[in-house]
Structures are given as C-alpha cells and as structure tokens.
Design a protein around this motif. Structure first.
Motif, PDB file in Angstrom:
ATOM      1  N   ILE A 361      27.850  39.051  32.076  1.00 10.76           N
ATOM      2  CA  ILE A 361      27.541  40.350  31.684  1.00 10.76           C
ATOM      3  C   ILE A 361      28.657  40.928  30.882  1.00 10.76           C
ATOM      4  N   PHE A 362      29.964  40.596  31.480  1.00 13.67           N
ATOM      5  CA  PHE A 362      31.019  41.018  30.529  1.00 13.67           C
ATOM      6  C   PHE A 362      31.783  40.064  29.686  1.00 13.67           C
ATOM      7  N   ASP A 363      32.354  40.462  28.615  1.00 15.54           N
ATOM      8  CA  ASP A 363      33.046  39.554  27.694  1.00 15.54           C
ATOM      9  C   ASP A 363      34.476  39.312  28.269  1.00 15.54           C
ATOM     10  N   ALA A 364      34.455  38.240  29.512  1.00 17.32           N
ATOM     11  CA  ALA A 364      35.912  38.318  30.113  1.00 17.32           C
ATOM     12  C   ALA A 364      35.781  36.996  30.993  1.00 17.32           C
ATOM     13  N   ASP A 365      36.999  36.453  31.087  1.00 18.27           N
ATOM     14  CA  ASP A 365      37.139  35.301  31.805  1.00 18.27           C
ATOM     15  C   ASP A 365      38.105  35.452  32.783  1.00 18.27           C
ATOM     16  N   ALA A 366      38.103  35.012  34.017  1.00 18.15           N
ATOM     17  CA  ALA A 366      39.048  35.003  35.118  1.00 18.15           C
ATOM     18  C   ALA A 366      39.410  33.524  35.741  1.00 18.15           C
ATOM     19  N   GLU A 367      40.870  33.736  36.100  1.00 13.65           N
ATOM     20  CA  GLU A 367      41.060  32.320  36.571  1.00 13.65           C
ATOM     21  C   GLU A 367      42.147  32.717  37.876  1.00 13.65           C
ATOM     22  N   LEU A 368      42.221  31.837  38.756  1.00  7.03           N
ATOM     23  CA  LEU A 368      42.939  31.835  40.041  1.00  7.03           C
ATOM     24  C   LEU A 368      44.299  31.434  39.808  1.00  7.03           C
ATOM     25  N   THR A 369      45.430  32.271  40.403  1.00 10.49           N
ATOM     26  CA  THR A 369      46.650  31.873  39.867  1.00 10.49           C
ATOM     27  C   THR A 369      47.473  31.499  41.330  1.00 10.49           C
ATOM     28  N   SER A 403      43.857  36.394  41.216  1.00 13.33           N
ATOM     29  CA  SER A 403      43.196  36.035  40.319  1.00 13.33           C
ATOM     30  C   SER A 403      43.629  37.231  39.043  1.00 13.33           C
ATOM     31  N   VAL A 404      43.488  36.440  37.620  1.00 14.55           N
ATOM     32  CA  VAL A 404      43.672  37.530  36.435  1.00 14.55           C
ATOM     33  C   VAL A 404      42.412  37.650  35.600  1.00 14.55           C
ATOM     34  N   VAL A 405      42.122  38.472  34.991  1.00 15.73           N
ATOM     35  CA  VAL A 405      41.141  38.700  34.032  1.00 15.73           C
ATOM     36  C   VAL A 405      41.498  38.767  32.671  1.00 15.73           C
ATOM     37  N   HIS A 406      40.905  37.945  31.983  1.00 13.81           N
ATOM     38  CA  HIS A 406      41.143  38.028  30.264  1.00 13.81           C
ATOM     39  C   HIS A 406      40.012  38.797  29.652  1.00 13.81           C
ATOM     40  N   PRO A 407      40.135  39.736  29.411  1.00  8.39           N
ATOM     41  CA  PRO A 407      39.028  40.507  28.893  1.00  8.39           C
ATOM     42  C   PRO A 407      38.895  40.650  27.522  1.00  8.39           C
ATOM     43  N   GLY A 408      37.732  40.641  26.912  1.00  9.43           N
ATOM     44  CA  GLY A 408      37.436  40.717  25.408  1.00  9.43           C
ATOM     45  C   GLY A 408      37.138  41.987  24.956  1.00  9.43           C
ATOM     46  N   ASP A 409      35.997  42.126  24.408  1.00 12.28           N
ATOM     47  CA  ASP A 409      35.281  43.412  23.950  1.00 12.28           C
ATOM     48  C   ASP A 409      34.751  43.955  25.289  1.00 12.28           C
ATOM     49  N   VAL A 410      35.370  44.751  26.175  1.00 13.20           N
ATOM     50  CA  VAL A 410      34.747  45.434  27.253  1.00 13.20           C
ATOM     51  C   VAL A 410      35.233  46.935  27.283  1.00 13.20           C
ATOM     52  N   ARG A 411      34.611  47.693  27.955  1.00 12.03           N
ATOM     53  CA  ARG A 411      34.482  49.250  28.093  1.00 12.03           C
ATOM     54  C   ARG A 411      35.155  49.394  29.449  1.00 12.03           C
ATOM     55  N   PHE A 412      36.110  50.215  29.768  1.00 11.16           N
ATOM     56  CA  PHE A 412      36.778  50.556  30.851  1.00 11.16           C
ATOM     57  C   PHE A 412      36.579  51.866  31.268  1.00 11.16           C
ATOM     58  N   ALA A 413      36.166  52.160  32.599  1.00 10.89           N
ATOM     59  CA  ALA A 413      35.817  53.433  33.053  1.00 10.89           C
ATOM     60  C   ALA A 413      37.039  54.058  34.029  1.00 10.89           C
ATOM     61  N   TYR A 414      37.875  53.159  34.637  1.00  9.81           N
ATOM     62  CA  TYR A 414      38.912  53.666  35.467  1.00  9.81           C
ATOM     63  C   TYR A 414      40.253  53.671  34.836  1.00  9.81           C
ATOM     64  N   ARG A 415      40.916  54.818  34.740  1.00  7.78           N
ATOM     65  CA  ARG A 415      42.375  54.845  34.385  1.00  7.78           C
ATOM     66  C   ARG A 415      43.158  54.823  35.898  1.00  7.78           C
ATOM     67  N   MET A 416      44.050  53.783  36.225  1.00  6.61           N
ATOM     68  CA  MET A 416      44.612  53.744  37.417  1.00  6.61           C
ATOM     69  C   MET A 416      45.931  54.850  37.257  1.00  6.61           C
ATOM     70  N   ILE A 417      45.833  55.683  38.278  1.00  6.24           N
ATOM     71  CA  ILE A 417      46.822  56.511  38.721  1.00  6.24           C
ATOM     72  C   ILE A 417      48.098  55.945  39.461  1.00  6.24           C
TER      73      ILE A 417
END
Length: 462
Positions: A361-369, A403-417
């Motif tokens: 659904i999203f242009d992003a990959d994740a990997e476990l560290t 895990s870490v996520v490597h996003p491509g062309d995605v839109r974010f809705a949350y700004r982390m305070i």
C-alpha cells in the motif's frame, strides 16, 4: 460526515460509584527483579484458592498482560498515567472489577520510575497506586546484600508518604540463613511477605521485544500456584488487598451507534499486540469484531480492518505466501475501505519486510535491526484528517520497535512532538482511508479515535 462529538454518545453513570474493591499493587525495586513471575504466581495461587482475580498492568506493555490473562482466566487491562487521566484510570479499573473480585496490578520498571526525573511521576507504578488508593507490595531482587537491605526498604517506605507500601517479597532466596538475614535487615521497617525461590521451571523465554507471548508458552499452572502458596503469605496479602479502603469514580459507557458494522481484526502469531479496550470499545459501540489470520485466512466480509502490532518480521515468509489475502486487502483499500494499522501492522502495509513481499500500500520497505530503535511514550500532532484523528488534534501513545522503515514517496499525517516515529520526526503514513504508524494508541485515552475509524467503516459499507 458528522463531527466526532456528535457521534460520540458516551454515557457516564449519573452517580459516583463508591466501593471497597480488593486490590493490590506488585511493584519492583527496579526492572529485572522478577515481579512478573511473582505477579503470575500470586494470580495463579489466588485463583487456586477460589478467588475471581482481575489482572492489570501498569504501563503500555502488551506482553505481560497476555500471560496474566491466561493465568487469571480474565483479560488483563493496562493502567497508564501518561496515556490516561486519573479519572480514566479509575473508570477502567471500576469497569473491569467487581465487589467479589480481587485485583492484582503488576507494576512497571522500578516502583517510582516514571517519564523522567524526580519531579515527574506520570507513568510510574507509584502514581497509579496513588490514583487507585491501592496498597503496594515491593519485590526486591537480592544478591550480595545483607543489612543494607534495611536502607533500601526505609528509602522506599519514606520516599513518598502518599504511597501505601505494605510489605516486601524477596527474590530469589536460596537458604534459610539468608532469609533470616534479610528479615532482620527490614525488621521494624516493612513486613516481609515471603521469599521466592529460584526455579528454572517458572522462567519464561525472551526475545527482542521482551518475554515471549502467552500463546507461545506452556504453563505448569499447579506448580506455579504451589510454589507461590509455599513461599508467600497469601492470607496476609489478601487481607491487605481487602483493607485497601474505598475507591470512587465514574464509569464511562458508550451507546451502540454502529450496529450492523463489521470490522476485521488481525489476530495470529504475527499480529498479537492489542489493548483489550481497543477491541472492547468497538464491541460496546455495536460493531461485530471478526478475527482473522493474515497468515492463513482469506479476508472476511467486513467494512474495515484493524491491524495491531506483533511480529510480522518473524513470519514475513508466511505472510508473503498468502498472496490471496494480500490482493484482496489491496483491492478493498483501493475501493475506499478504512484500514488502521499500528507498528507491526504498519510494517505489513509496506512494500517489503526483510525482503519479503507485503501489501504494498505504501512505497516503503522495513527491516529488522539488532539494536533497539525506539521505546517510550509519544505525543503526535495530526497534520491532516486521518481515519482516527482530525487536523490539529494531539494524540498520546507509545512506540517500541527494533525495525527501521525506508520510505519513498509517502505522505505523513503525524508530527512527533515527543517520540521518534518513522523518519525525521514524522509518523502516520496515509493513503485514501488508510493510516499506518509506529504509534500505538489506547481507547481509554482516545475513544474518539475509534469513533472516527468506525464512523468511516459504517459509512463505507462493503
């Protein structure tokens, strides 16, 4: 769409509930002293004695409550004084206990450890114990210590005079001689309620997110109960719990305004992190919750999907192999079906996890560290309308992942305070009626979030 406040027909009882509900808090001097094992032992022993035990866990943890629920035969609910207000904590406690029950509340970290330094008690075991006016028993891990244990006991007893600390349990203790030394050390300071032995049969295996889940563990219930009955003064503990005194508060309930709506909840080995209240609020609002396994099943005939956290990285190959459900979910998403995903569920919405195909659904990959990437409380500001929030709203929650996520062309809705999020202080990827984030939210803290989500599900029928 109606505004949230027009849909949220929550009902508070028109009286203040006052009750003498039996309750006890099991806290620790620090993390790693065995309070989870001792709490499970106390629950098992009380249940064997015939008590109706209602378990609770201080903090945002998913794993310990899974074990408590199995041992108690009742669901374990979280009590978190960062995510919840004192009124919400009391409401949840009263809603999930009864006159005939005894509540066993497991603490988190060290007894006084909260969000930060000495002036911030939110999130701590001590804070919850004060909100509920609950007596507490301290678990002290012991080793090369003798008379100095008295200084530890004295410090904990007097650190906060508003805390009702009623005794200590030592763990582990291997000899009668050492028991006597420890008891002498705290004589006149706090009573000793027992000494737990070292027993490898009581240990629960661990992995990167902590203990293994309850469904992966085999319990010797009788052994756990017997060890506890032999080594802890349960009669005295029950008396302390029963003498806790009056507690008062209002219980919040919700009208079943979404009858006829069906929501699929992913529940299997890969997706198993859910606050019970997040499911219970949907049912209270009239929704039929349909559990399914993305590892094995096809998609049920539903109006929306909720993916909790868990371990998709451990089952990535199996998730990839169930291509049929992946294609069905993607089709329904394109048609506008609402989908809400947290942490592990968010990873499933990506293109790949550890190289295995996911929903895409999203242009992003994740990997476990191998290294912990984020753990702690979060505060997120919603920059746009989402399936759970409105622009400008602020949500409190929790994140915990390797895990870490490597996003491509995605839109974010949350700004982390507060908190890390996915990348560059942003979280909450959005696409059509989909929201996927690292942030876990709690229904007691944010009932409006689930009303928003269910409203979309109700208005976008299958």
């Amino acid at each position: 769409m109606l505004k949230t406040e027009e849909k949220l027909n929550k009902t508070q009882y028109d009286f203040v509930l006052r009750d003498m509900r039996a309750r006890i808090v099991i806290g620790g001097v620090q993390s790693g002293v065995g309070k989870t094992t001792i709490t499970l032992g106390i629950i098992a022993a009380l249940r064997k004695m015939g008590y109706d035990v209602r378990p609770f866990k201080v903090g945002p943890d998913f794993i310990d409550p899974s074990h408590q629920s199995v041992i108690a035969g009742n669901p374990s609910h979280n009590l978190d004084s960062f995510m919840m207000t004192p009124e919400q904590i009391r409401s949840s406690f009263l809603k999930n206990t009864s006159d005939e029950s005894i509540a066993v509340i497991e603490g988190v970290m060290g007894f006084f450890d909260g969000m930060s330094g000495k002036n911030e008690e939110r999130g701590s075991t001590a804070h919850v114990s004060k909100i509920l006016k609950a007596p507490a028993i301290l678990v002290a891990g012991v080793g090369p210590i003798a008379r100095s244990i008295g200084a530890v006991a004295l410090g904990y007893r007097d650190f906060d005079p508003d805390v009702n600390l009623q005794g200590i349990i030592f763990n582990p203790v291997g000899s009668e001689k050492y028991k006597k030394i420890l008891e002498d050390g705290i004589d006149g300071i706090l009573p000793c309620l027992g000494h737990f032995p070292k027993d490898e049969h009581l240990m629960i295996k661990e992995r990167h997110l902590g203990l293994k889940m309850a469904h992966e563990t085999t319990y010797d219930f009788d052994h756990l109960a017997e060890v506890t009955l032999e080594n802890i003064d349960l009669d005295r503990l029950v008396k302390i719990a029963e003498d806790a005194g009056e507690i008062e508060g209002e219980i919040t309930e919700f009208d079943p305004i979404f009858k006829g709506c069906r929501v699929a909840v992913a529940r299997d080995e890969a997706f198993c992190f859910y606050y019970p209240e997040n499911i219970e609020i949907m049912q209270e609002l009239g929704v039929e919750v349909v559990e399914f396994s993305p590892l094995r099943d096809s998609l049920p005939d539903v109006d929306g999907i909720y993916f909790g956290g868990g371990y998709p990285e451990l089952y990535a190959e199996e998730l990839e192999q169930n291509e049929g459900i992946r294609e069905e979910i993607k089709r329904r998403v394109e048609e506008g079906m609402p989908l809400y995903a947290e942490c592990g569920g968010m990873m499933y919405t990506l293109r790949k996890v550890n190289g295995y195909e996911m929903l895409g659904i999203f242009d992003a990959d994740a990997e476990l560290t191998e290294r912990l990437q984020a753990v702690g409380y979060v505060i997120a500001e919603s920059l746009s309308d989402t399936v759970v929030s409105r622009k400008g709203e602020v949500l409190k929650g929790h994140e915990f992942h390797y895990s870490v996520v490597h996003p491509g062309d995605v839109r974010f809705a949350y700004r982390m305070i507060r908190g890390k999020g996915i990348v560059d202080g942003m979280d909450g990827m959005v696409y059509k009626n989909v929201l996927a984030s690292y942030t876990h939210i709690h229904a007691v803290s944010h009932p409006e979030a689930f009303v928003n989500f269910l409203s979309l599900c109700h208005e976008n029928p299958k």
